[in-house]
Design a protein around this motif. Structure first.
Motif, PDB file in Angstrom:
ATOM      1  N   MET A  57      -3.467   6.976   0.847  1.00 12.65           N
ATOM      2  CA  MET A  57      -2.289   7.791   1.582  1.00 12.65           C
ATOM      3  C   MET A  57      -1.293   6.690   1.636  1.00 12.65           C
ATOM      4  O   MET A  57      -1.576   5.646   2.348  1.00 12.65           O
ATOM      5  N   ASN A  58      -0.069   7.314   1.531  1.00 15.06           N
ATOM      6  CA  ASN A  58       0.963   6.493   1.845  1.00 15.06           C
ATOM      7  C   ASN A  58       1.725   6.632   3.270  1.00 15.06           C
ATOM      8  O   ASN A  58       1.933   7.799   3.670  1.00 15.06           O
ATOM      9  N   PRO A  59       1.694   5.680   4.018  1.00 15.07           N
ATOM     10  CA  PRO A  59       2.079   5.711   5.353  1.00 15.07           C
ATOM     11  C   PRO A  59       3.605   6.406   5.523  1.00 15.07           C
ATOM     12  O   PRO A  59       3.831   7.163   6.503  1.00 15.07           O
ATOM     13  N   TRP A  60       4.332   6.461   4.832  1.00 16.83           N
ATOM     14  CA  TRP A  60       5.863   7.053   4.732  1.00 16.83           C
ATOM     15  C   TRP A  60       5.733   8.423   4.770  1.00 16.83           C
ATOM     16  O   TRP A  60       6.434   9.311   5.330  1.00 16.83           O
ATOM     17  N   VAL A  72       3.349  15.045  -3.016  1.00 16.61           N
ATOM     18  CA  VAL A  72       2.569  14.186  -3.277  1.00 16.61           C
ATOM     19  C   VAL A  72       1.718  13.678  -2.505  1.00 16.61           C
ATOM     20  O   VAL A  72       0.452  13.288  -2.810  1.00 16.61           O
ATOM     21  N   LEU A  73       1.700  13.815  -1.275  1.00 19.43           N
ATOM     22  CA  LEU A  73       0.790  13.534  -0.211  1.00 19.43           C
ATOM     23  C   LEU A  73      -0.186  14.497  -0.442  1.00 19.43           C
ATOM     24  O   LEU A  73      -1.648  14.199  -0.102  1.00 19.43           O
ATOM     25  N   GLU A  74      -0.147  15.815  -0.619  1.00 17.67           N
ATOM     26  CA  GLU A  74      -1.196  16.639  -0.759  1.00 17.67           C
ATOM     27  C   GLU A  74      -2.098  16.203  -2.094  1.00 17.67           C
ATOM     28  O   GLU A  74      -3.444  16.370  -2.051  1.00 17.67           O
ATOM     29  N   SER A  75      -1.388  15.772  -3.091  1.00 19.35           N
ATOM     30  CA  SER A  75      -2.130  15.129  -4.244  1.00 19.35           C
ATOM     31  C   SER A  75      -3.048  13.977  -3.835  1.00 19.35           C
ATOM     32  O   SER A  75      -3.998  13.912  -4.448  1.00 19.35           O
TER      33      SER A  75
END
Length: 325
Positions: free
Chosen positions: A2-5, A39-42
């Motif tokens: 997961m990307n922090p941003w 994208v976060l869902e992916s």
């Protein structure tokens, strides 16, 4: 991974409520924010958002991730701050949100002292009223805020740590020569037929003034609304209205009279930071400067007033956490 941003965007969505508000806060287009959340869902392989009409809201999984992510991001911020400041004096940028009447009495003196004592520290001051500063703090837009614990519409919660700073009386402000400009406390019920200036709808002082007037069993006849106390004072000075203002806001340059209320009302002025990892050295330095400074200067005598607004009385030093309501 997961990307922090993107996690920060999800946290902001939980705090601000709409994709448009998130986009404005991070200076992106709503479509860009939506794409990043997709994208976060992916990345998580989980449905985080659901559409209701023309808006989106967090699913149960989205709410859980946002709340867990906030704590994780706090820890990341703390680690980064420790690494940046390891073996060094407080340094870097600290963003302080504060309501307007505390800018010249509390924030500016703190900036001046820190510029001499901590030259590596940069303090950015943003004018944010309580209804704006609390979401900004929770969303990570500021590092600490000067606010009040008395803003019932948006209460402080267990996710924040508080440092008490001072108390400030709420005063009736009238034109010089006004019939209410004598000495002694005034009953608001005697002002039921007066024209009033109020702060902008949704603000702390607008809500407080309405509550106090309604408690005195009348609905104020509002003839002006300003989001700037100096404009309010100018309007009152011209004899066009009366107002309720915090003592800190009464500037001695304006010829107005102030009266205490028959039932005294004060607001508690407090600094607040996000609870989690210990605040970095630079934030602690700003907190110390705010807490240890002498009481802000009195506003000085004003024409027709019974005397200057009461000065602030700082409480005993020390960091306090929010008591139960």
């Amino acid at each position: 991974m997961m990307n922090p941003w993107r996690l920060r965007l999800l946290c902001r969505l939980e705090t601000l409520g709409t994709v448009r508000a998130v986009a404005q806060a991070v200076h992106l287009s709503p479509s860009s924010v939506s794409q990043q959340l997709a994208v976060l869902e992916s990345e998580t392989g989980t449905r985080l958002l659901e559409r209701t009409g023309r808006r989106v809201r967090l699913t149960s999984a989205g709410l859980i991730l946002a709340r867990r992510a906030r704590a994780i991001l706090e820890q990341l911020d703390g680690v980064e701050a420790e690494l940046r400041g390891f073996g060094q004096e407080p340094a870097g940028l600290v963003r302080l949100g504060t309501f307007q009447s505390a800018i010249h009495t509390m924030a500016v003196p703190a900036v001046r002292r820190l510029a001499q004592a901590q030259p590596q520290l940069e303090l950015e001051v943003l004018q944010l009223e309580p209804h704006e500063s609390m979401p900004a703090l929770r969303g990570g837009d500021v590092d600490l805020i000067i606010t009040t614990t008395d803003f019932g519409e948006l209460p402080l919660g267990d996710d924040l740590d508080l440092v008490p700073l001072a108390t400030d009386p709420v005063l009736l402000v009238v034109p010089p020569g006004h019939r209410a400009a004598g000495r002694g406390p005034v009953d608001l019920a005697a002002c039921a037929d007066e024209p009033w200036t109020l702060d902008m709808p949704g603000s702390y002082m607008a809500g407080l003034a309405l509550r106090l007037c309604r408690r005195a069993r009348f609905e104020p006849r509002v003839v002006a609304r300003f989001g700037n106390y100096l404009m309010t004072l100018q309007h009152v000075e011209a004899g066009l209205s009366i107002a309720l203002l915090p003592g800190l806001a009464v500037d001695a340059r304006y010829r107005v009279a102030t009266r205490e209320l028959a039932t005294p009302v004060t607001r508690t002025i407090t600094a607040a930071t996000r609870r989690g990892a210990p605040p970095r050295a630079a934030v602690r330095a700003v907190l110390d400067a705010l807490r240890r400074q002498p009481g802000p200067p009195a506003t000085g005598p004003v024409a027709g007033a019974a005397g200057p607004a009461a000065p602030l009385s700082p409480p005993e030093p020390g960091t306090a956490r929010r008591p139960g309501r």
